[in-house]
Design a protein around this motif. Sequence first.
Motif, PDB file in Angstrom:
ATOM      1  N   ARG A   7     -47.227 -20.284 -64.456  1.00  0.00           N
ATOM      2  CA  ARG A   7     -46.269 -19.340 -65.055  1.00  0.00           C
ATOM      3  C   ARG A   7     -46.592 -17.907 -64.660  1.00  0.00           C
ATOM      4  NH1 ARG A   7     -46.272 -20.680 -71.197  1.00  0.00           N
ATOM      5  NH2 ARG A   7     -48.257 -21.573 -70.629  1.00  0.00           N
ATOM      6  N   ASP A   8     -47.870 -17.574 -64.623  1.00  0.00           N
ATOM      7  CA  ASP A   8     -48.248 -16.220 -64.210  1.00  0.00           C
ATOM      8  C   ASP A   8     -47.784 -15.935 -62.791  1.00  0.00           C
ATOM      9  OD1 ASP A   8     -49.447 -15.837 -66.639  1.00  0.00           O
ATOM     10  OD2 ASP A   8     -51.493 -16.222 -65.910  1.00  0.00           O
ATOM     11  N   ASP A   9     -47.910 -16.919 -61.909  1.00  0.00           N
ATOM     12  CA  ASP A   9     -47.445 -16.733 -60.528  1.00  0.00           C
ATOM     13  C   ASP A   9     -45.940 -16.523 -60.473  1.00  0.00           C
ATOM     14  OD1 ASP A   9     -50.008 -16.991 -59.586  1.00  0.00           O
ATOM     15  OD2 ASP A   9     -49.817 -19.169 -59.223  1.00  0.00           O
ATOM     16  N   GLU A  10     -45.200 -17.298 -61.270  1.00  0.00           N
ATOM     17  CA  GLU A  10     -43.742 -17.143 -61.283  1.00  0.00           C
ATOM     18  C   GLU A  10     -43.343 -15.764 -61.796  1.00  0.00           C
ATOM     19  OE1 GLU A  10     -42.006 -20.322 -63.499  1.00  0.00           O
ATOM     20  OE2 GLU A  10     -42.791 -21.876 -62.170  1.00  0.00           O
ATOM     21  N   ILE A  11     -44.027 -15.301 -62.819  1.00  0.00           N
ATOM     22  CA  ILE A  11     -43.706 -13.983 -63.373  1.00  0.00           C
ATOM     23  C   ILE A  11     -44.029 -12.898 -62.361  1.00  0.00           C
ATOM     24  CG2 ILE A  11     -44.375 -12.327 -65.158  1.00  0.00           C
ATOM     25  CD1 ILE A  11     -44.673 -14.706 -67.050  1.00  0.00           C
ATOM     26  N   ARG A  12     -45.137 -13.009 -61.687  1.00  0.00           N
ATOM     27  CA  ARG A  12     -45.478 -12.018 -60.650  1.00  0.00           C
ATOM     28  C   ARG A  12     -44.430 -11.996 -59.541  1.00  0.00           C
ATOM     29  NH1 ARG A  12     -50.635 -14.076 -61.173  1.00  0.00           N
ATOM     30  NH2 ARG A  12     -51.913 -12.753 -62.470  1.00  0.00           N
ATOM     31  N   ARG A  13     -43.954 -13.170 -59.134  1.00  0.00           N
ATOM     32  CA  ARG A  13     -42.912 -13.224 -58.096  1.00  0.00           C
ATOM     33  C   ARG A  13     -41.625 -12.556 -58.583  1.00  0.00           C
ATOM     34  NH1 ARG A  13     -44.431 -18.881 -56.439  1.00  0.00           N
ATOM     35  NH2 ARG A  13     -43.495 -19.266 -58.430  1.00  0.00           N
ATOM     36  N   MET A  14     -41.254 -12.801 -59.845  1.00  0.00           N
ATOM     37  CA  MET A  14     -40.031 -12.172 -60.365  1.00  0.00           C
ATOM     38  C   MET A  14     -40.171 -10.655 -60.433  1.00  0.00           C
ATOM     39  SD  MET A  14     -38.410 -14.630 -63.312  1.00  0.00           S
ATOM     40  CE  MET A  14     -39.704 -14.361 -64.470  1.00  0.00           C
ATOM     41  N   LEU A  15     -41.349 -10.174 -60.807  1.00  0.00           N
ATOM     42  CA  LEU A  15     -41.544  -8.730 -60.920  1.00  0.00           C
ATOM     43  C   LEU A  15     -41.674  -8.058 -59.563  1.00  0.00           C
ATOM     44  CD1 LEU A  15     -43.965  -8.554 -63.963  1.00  0.00           C
ATOM     45  CD2 LEU A  15     -41.546  -7.972 -63.898  1.00  0.00           C
ATOM     46  N   ASP A  16     -42.051  -8.792 -58.524  1.00  0.00           N
ATOM     47  CA  ASP A  16     -42.194  -8.215 -57.197  1.00  0.00           C
ATOM     48  C   ASP A  16     -40.861  -8.040 -56.480  1.00  0.00           C
ATOM     49  OD1 ASP A  16     -44.879  -7.896 -57.423  1.00  0.00           O
ATOM     50  OD2 ASP A  16     -45.404  -9.784 -56.397  1.00  0.00           O
ATOM     51  N   THR A  17     -39.817  -8.670 -56.964  1.00  0.00           N
ATOM     52  CA  THR A  17     -38.509  -8.536 -56.317  1.00  0.00           C
ATOM     53  C   THR A  17     -37.940  -7.159 -56.625  1.00  0.00           C
ATOM     54  OG1 THR A  17     -37.377  -9.484 -58.224  1.00  0.00           O
ATOM     55  CG2 THR A  17     -38.061 -11.011 -56.498  1.00  0.00           C
ATOM     56  N   PRO A  18     -37.016  -6.687 -55.813  1.00  0.00           N
ATOM     57  CA  PRO A  18     -36.417  -5.378 -56.091  1.00  0.00           C
ATOM     58  C   PRO A  18     -35.586  -5.432 -57.383  1.00  0.00           C
ATOM     59  CG  PRO A  18     -35.434  -6.375 -54.132  1.00  0.00           C
ATOM     60  CD  PRO A  18     -36.541  -7.260 -54.571  1.00  0.00           C
ATOM     61  N   HIS A  19     -35.678  -4.373 -58.157  1.00  0.00           N
ATOM     62  CA  HIS A  19     -34.952  -4.305 -59.424  1.00  0.00           C
ATOM     63  C   HIS A  19     -33.486  -3.990 -59.165  1.00  0.00           C
ATOM     64  CE1 HIS A  19     -38.742  -4.535 -61.497  1.00  0.00           C
ATOM     65  NE2 HIS A  19     -39.203  -3.487 -60.813  1.00  0.00           N
TER      66      HIS A  19
END
Length: 84
Positions: A7-19
Amino acid sequence: MSPPNRRDDEIRRMLDTPHPLLPAGLAAAATARGHRILRRRRAVHAALWTLLLAAVVTAIVLAALMWPSSPPPAEPGTWWPPQN
């Protein structure tokens, strides 16, 4: 150290995308709405405090007007049984 969590990896991937881009006037509209809410809340509080003050003053005036100035005179025989 604990192993990496999926889950931490998924959250990091979501936050790394452009807003996503936000509308240009969003901050100004939010600020204006906040000011309106605060103004309305202050007006309601002021009206309620005024109403409370008016009720207290009315209660004091009514109590002063209705309060007997002296106790009513006692009639003879009201405290003691009549004498035969």
